[in-house]
Design a protein around this motif. Structure first.
Motif, PDB file in Angstrom:
ATOM      1  N   TYR A   1       7.199   6.231  -4.792  1.00 32.06           N
ATOM      2  CA  TYR A   1       6.347   6.226  -3.602  1.00 32.06           C
ATOM      3  C   TYR A   1       6.975   5.344  -2.537  1.00 32.06           C
ATOM      4  O   TYR A   1       7.585   4.323  -2.849  1.00 32.06           O
ATOM      5  CB  TYR A   1       4.950   5.677  -3.943  1.00 32.06           C
ATOM      6  CG  TYR A   1       4.218   6.550  -4.921  1.00 32.06           C
ATOM      7  CD1 TYR A   1       3.397   7.584  -4.485  1.00 32.06           C
ATOM      8  CD2 TYR A   1       4.380   6.377  -6.291  1.00 32.06           C
ATOM      9  CE1 TYR A   1       2.753   8.408  -5.388  1.00 32.06           C
ATOM     10  CE2 TYR A   1       3.740   7.201  -7.196  1.00 32.06           C
ATOM     11  CZ  TYR A   1       2.934   8.221  -6.734  1.00 32.06           C
ATOM     12  OH  TYR A   1       2.309   9.044  -7.636  1.00 32.06           O
TER      13      TYR A   1
ATOM     14  N   GLN B   1       2.226   4.704   1.129  1.00 30.50           N
ATOM     15  CA  GLN B   1       2.311   5.443   2.384  1.00 30.50           C
ATOM     16  C   GLN B   1       2.524   6.939   2.133  1.00 30.50           C
ATOM     17  O   GLN B   1       1.910   7.774   2.774  1.00 30.50           O
ATOM     18  CB  GLN B   1       3.456   4.909   3.255  1.00 30.50           C
ATOM     19  CG  GLN B   1       3.317   3.432   3.596  1.00 30.50           C
ATOM     20  CD  GLN B   1       2.098   3.144   4.454  1.00 30.50           C
ATOM     21  OE1 GLN B   1       1.926   3.716   5.513  1.00 30.50           O
ATOM     22  NE2 GLN B   1       1.247   2.253   3.983  1.00 30.50           N
ATOM     23  N   SER B   2       3.414   7.272   1.201  1.00 29.89           N
ATOM     24  CA  SER B   2       3.680   8.679   0.883  1.00 29.89           C
ATOM     25  C   SER B   2       4.413   8.785  -0.444  1.00 29.89           C
ATOM     26  O   SER B   2       4.989   7.810  -0.929  1.00 29.89           O
ATOM     27  CB  SER B   2       4.522   9.338   1.987  1.00 29.89           C
ATOM     28  OG  SER B   2       5.776   8.699   2.097  1.00 29.89           O
TER      29      SER B   2
ATOM     30  N   GLN C   1       4.322   0.087   1.801  1.00 32.51           N
ATOM     31  CA  GLN C   1       4.496  -0.835   2.916  1.00 32.51           C
ATOM     32  C   GLN C   1       3.817  -2.161   2.614  1.00 32.51           C
ATOM     33  O   GLN C   1       2.760  -2.203   1.999  1.00 32.51           O
ATOM     34  CB  GLN C   1       3.945  -0.246   4.205  1.00 32.51           C
ATOM     35  CG  GLN C   1       4.371  -1.040   5.435  1.00 32.51           C
ATOM     36  CD  GLN C   1       4.223  -0.225   6.701  1.00 32.51           C
ATOM     37  OE1 GLN C   1       3.118   0.159   7.055  1.00 32.51           O
ATOM     38  NE2 GLN C   1       5.319   0.026   7.373  1.00 32.51           N
TER      39      GLN C   1
ATOM     40  N   THR D   1       0.844  -1.191   0.000  1.00 28.34           N
ATOM     41  CA  THR D   1       0.000   0.000   0.000  1.00 28.34           C
ATOM     42  C   THR D   1       0.882   1.246   0.000  1.00 28.34           C
ATOM     43  O   THR D   1       1.978   1.247   0.561  1.00 28.34           O
ATOM     44  CB  THR D   1      -0.923   0.032   1.228  1.00 28.34           C
ATOM     45  OG1 THR D   1      -0.120  -0.045   2.410  1.00 28.34           O
ATOM     46  CG2 THR D   1      -1.900  -1.131   1.206  1.00 28.34           C
TER      47      THR D   1
END
Length: 129
Positions: free
Chosen positions: A81, A60-61, A84, A58
């Motif tokens: 990106y 995260q930032s 995680q 997924t």
């Protein structure tokens, strides 16, 4: 010549190991690839990690953009990106020789490209060596 747009992800496990893969030419890097028609950057990053390493991750930032010319002389622009994964299990496709989740220090030693090492340091909040 226009740059080929792509997206990639620095994927960490909960214990801060990072996913890297080794291509058949022997170079170690992160999963990344070109954007399919109608796909956004985040969707590309998620798809590439899943397709290349079999890892569900997924976002995260957002980390930043790398610009470079690949071995075939084609300009690349990769939007990165931080991602995680809840597992450290890797199921590599035939494209790669090996790969997996490694401690950050080991991953930094294995990575072949300065841009990749810089991105990992940036994701970990480390200063340039």
């Amino acid at each position: 010549m226009n740059a080929v747009l792509g997206a990639g992800g620095l994927v960490f496990t909960l214990n801060q190991k990072v996913l890297i893969v080794q291509y058949k030419d022997g170079s170690w890097t992160y999963p990344k690839g070109h954007i399919e028609a109608g796909e956004d950057m985040e969707a590309t990053a998620i798809r590439e990690v899943l397709e290349e390493a079999g890892v569900q991750a997924t976002i995260q930032s957002k980390l930043g953009v790398s610009r470079y010319v690949n071995a075939k002389g084609i300009p690349r622009e990769v939007h990165w990106y931080v991602m995680q994964s809840a597992t450290d299990q890797v199921h590599l496709e035939d494209t790669f020789m090996s790969g997996g989740f490694y401690a950050a220090e080991q991953a930094l030693d294995l990575l072949n490209f300065p841009e990749d090492r810089q991105l990992l340091r940036q994701a970990l909040g480390l200063q340039e060596a």
